[in-house]
Design an enzyme around this catalytic site. Structure first.
Site, short mmCIF file in Angstrom:
data_model
loop_
_atom_site.label_atom_id
_atom_site.label_comp_id
_atom_site.label_asym_id
_atom_site.label_seq_id
_atom_site.Cartn_x
_atom_site.Cartn_y
_atom_site.Cartn_z
N GLU A 1 -1.90 5.48 -14.75
CA GLU A 1 -2.36 4.67 -13.72
C GLU A 1 -3.11 5.50 -12.67
O GLU A 1 -2.49 5.53 -11.22
CB GLU A 1 -1.06 4.23 -12.84
CG GLU A 1 -0.37 3.30 -13.88
CD GLU A 1 1.11 2.96 -13.30
OE1 GLU A 1 1.89 2.05 -13.59
OE2 GLU A 1 1.56 3.67 -12.20
N CYS B 1 -8.26 1.93 20.94
CA CYS B 1 -7.63 2.19 21.84
C CYS B 1 -6.14 2.80 21.47
O CYS B 1 -5.25 2.26 21.88
CB CYS B 1 -7.49 1.19 23.11
SG CYS B 1 -8.96 0.60 23.53
N GLU B 2 -6.48 4.15 20.92
CA GLU B 2 -5.25 4.76 20.61
C GLU B 2 -5.53 6.25 20.52
O GLU B 2 -6.53 6.66 19.98
CB GLU B 2 -4.81 4.36 19.01
CG GLU B 2 -4.21 3.10 18.75
CD GLU B 2 -2.98 2.83 18.78
OE1 GLU B 2 -2.05 3.75 18.82
OE2 GLU B 2 -2.67 1.76 18.49
N1 LLP Z 1 0.90 4.20 -9.87
C1 LLP Z 1 2.02 4.04 -8.85
C2 LLP Z 1 3.24 3.25 -9.26
C3 LLP Z 1 1.49 4.42 -7.64
O1 LLP Z 1 2.56 3.82 -6.62
C4 LLP Z 1 0.49 4.90 -7.19
C5 LLP Z 1 0.04 5.25 -5.72
C6 LLP Z 1 -0.51 5.09 -8.12
C7 LLP Z 1 -0.03 4.97 -9.46
C8 LLP Z 1 -1.88 5.71 -7.90
O2 LLP Z 1 -1.68 6.91 -7.54
P1 LLP Z 1 -3.08 7.86 -7.41
O3 LLP Z 1 -3.51 8.02 -8.62
O4 LLP Z 1 -4.08 7.09 -6.58
O5 LLP Z 1 -2.71 9.12 -6.64
N2 LLP Z 1 -2.41 5.64 0.59
C9 LLP Z 1 -1.94 7.06 0.37
C10 LLP Z 1 -1.59 7.07 -1.24
C11 LLP Z 1 -0.71 6.16 -1.55
C12 LLP Z 1 -0.42 6.11 -2.93
C13 LLP Z 1 0.58 4.89 -3.40
N3 LLP Z 1 0.69 4.97 -4.58
C14 LLP Z 1 -3.11 7.91 0.58
O6 LLP Z 1 -4.05 7.37 1.37
O7 LLP Z 1 -3.25 9.15 0.44
#
Ligand code: LLP
Length: 419
Positions: free
Chosen positions: A273, A343-344
């Site tokens: 994923e 505004c933060e």
């Molecule tokens: N699979 C699951 C179950 C997940 O919870 C996530 C990300 C992924 C795959 C994908 O992860 P990646 O390959 O993108 O690292 N908003 C945060 C990141 C939150 C990730 C949440 N879950 C940021 O901006 O760093």
């Protein structure tokens, strides 16, 4: 980010000068490179070619339907976490047979929707959820395929907000309880356990936690087999990091070299994923300088993008490189905070950053913003959300247009007694 390069002193995305995009669509604006997206997807996908696998793009990182269609055309599935993401995935043409549904709080409508579209499986995070899925499936006269999401209690050594595989986290089922949950699942008539799943966190820059977590999960698969399980899918989640500044994360082929030998003989389909590693460095946020401001203690560059457009710096203290669109000529740099109009005090894109001289009207590129950028944006301070464009060669394709003030109040109403 080779698809974002200076040509004749101006930053381009592929063959398009960023100033042309600013002229046509205004600022701020998210810009994605088609070539980078395709290359990143293929690099990941082909790294695992020695084992049967599905790449289920983590669409929480970027869920624009135009971008998702591109992923689907490349053969990607989708990792979804909500009914809304399922809707988008289907609209974009992602085959349900490659969609996996994670998340600790799926509600019954979402479960029903997912069952009605016959997605590949649910990644189940608790016994309460197993029961809920069983009940909904029973009502619909169906059997739900599920994977048990295992929390392997491995420290991914990343930001605490994006660590998910530790005991104290809300995600997954502890390895100790997994056999019990499996027994429960096996007793439920409308559930078929077909896989195991793990995801320990995001922006991982080391291979060891991936391998340790997988080994733990595979130990469990062995134990499940002795209980008569028919595990056919092993989902290793996402989490591979990217270079924002000077990180040196493993490349997909290095991850594959560590993972593939562990699963090759299991006769299972591997599911992955990835999100950030596909889109993160394939996109940037372009913004325009509004003002320079000399504060008492600091210099500020005030730009037209803000925390509502890109929240990662405010929320995680994340670093995003900021480049002038027109290459700086002078060598002189100043220490500045790059801040937005919200505004933060927490509204900043960079803190204490050495930047060349910039003046009002100059364009800046906030790099590595393709993942968790637009998707986390909001209308805070009633700021319309910004456009997203895809650049392919010399062409600009609008994937999402800028919101209008009308869009801001859509769905709102003034109660009759106040009219
Ligand atoms: N699979 C699951 C179950 C997940 O919870 C996530 C990300 C992924 C795959 C994908 O992860 P990646 O390959 O993108 O690292 N908003 C945060 C990141 C939150 C990730 C949440 N879950 C940021 O901006 O760093």
């Amino acid at each position: 980010m080779s698809d974002f390069q200076y040509k004749n002193g101006e930053l381009h995305c592929e063959d398009v000068a960023l100033s042309r995009i600013a002229k046509e669509l205004g600022t701020p604006c998210y810009i994605y490179s088609h070539a980078a997206l395709v290359r990143n997807f293929r690099a990941f996908d082909s790294a695992f070619q020695s084992v049967p696998h599905i790449v289920a793009f983590a669409m929480k990182s970027n869920s624009n339907i135009g971008l998702l269609r591109l992923m689907a055309k490349e053969g990607s599935g989708a990792d979804i976490v909500s009914g809304g993401e399922l809707y988008r995935a289907l609209k974009a043409g992602v085959p349900p047979s490659k969609i996996v549904f994670a998340g600790v709080g799926k509600n019954r409508e979402e479960i029903r929707y997912a069952l009605s579209t016959d997605i590949l499986m649910f990644n189940v995070e608790s016994s309460a959820e197993l029961r809920a899925i069983d009940e909904v499936a029973a009502e619909m006269g169906r059997t739900a395929r599920v994977a048990l999401r295992i929390n392997p209690d491995i420290d991914p050594k990343t930001h605490p907000y994006i660590s998910t595989g530790l005991k104290k986290s809300k995600f997954g089922i502890s390895a100790d309880r997994a056999l019990e949950e499996f027994k429960l699942a096996s007793s439920l008539k409308h559930i078929e356990v077909v896989g195991v799943h793990k995801h320990i966190g995001s922006q991982l820059t080391d291979i060891t936690p991936f391998v340790d977590a997988l080994k733990k999960v595979l130990g469990l698969v062995e134990a499940l087999k002795t209980q008569g399980s028919n595990i056919r899918y092993i989902n290793i989640g996402g989490g591979l990091g990217i270079t924002y500044s000077d990180e040196a994360p493993p490349q997909p082929h290095q991850l594959a070299a560590a993972i593939a030998p562990l699963v090759r003989d299991l006769k299972c389909m591997l599911i992955m994923e990835p999100g950030r590693v596909i889109v993160g460095n394939a996109g940037l946020l372009m913004t325009r300088v509004l003002y320079n401001k000399e504060g008492e203690a600091k210099r500020f560059v005030i730009v037209d993008a803000a925390m509502n457009d890109l929240i990662r710096p405010s929320l995680y203290g994340a670093y995003h490189e900021i480049k002038p669109v027109h290459e700086a000529t002078g060598a002189k740099k100043h220490q500045v905070d790059v801040v937005g109009p919200v505004c933060e005090s927490g509204d900043f894109l960079a803190k204490d950053r050495a930047m060349p001289d910039v003046k009002p009207g100059d364009l800046l590129a906030v790099m590595s913003a393709g993942a968790y950028g637009f998707v986390m944006s909001s209308n805070y301070n009633s700021r319309p959300r910004v456009p997203e464009v895809l650049i392919k060669g010399g062409d600009i394709f609008v994937l999402r247009s800028r919101e209008t003030y009308e869009d801001l109040v859509r769905g709102e109403a003034i109660p009759e007694f106040l009219q």
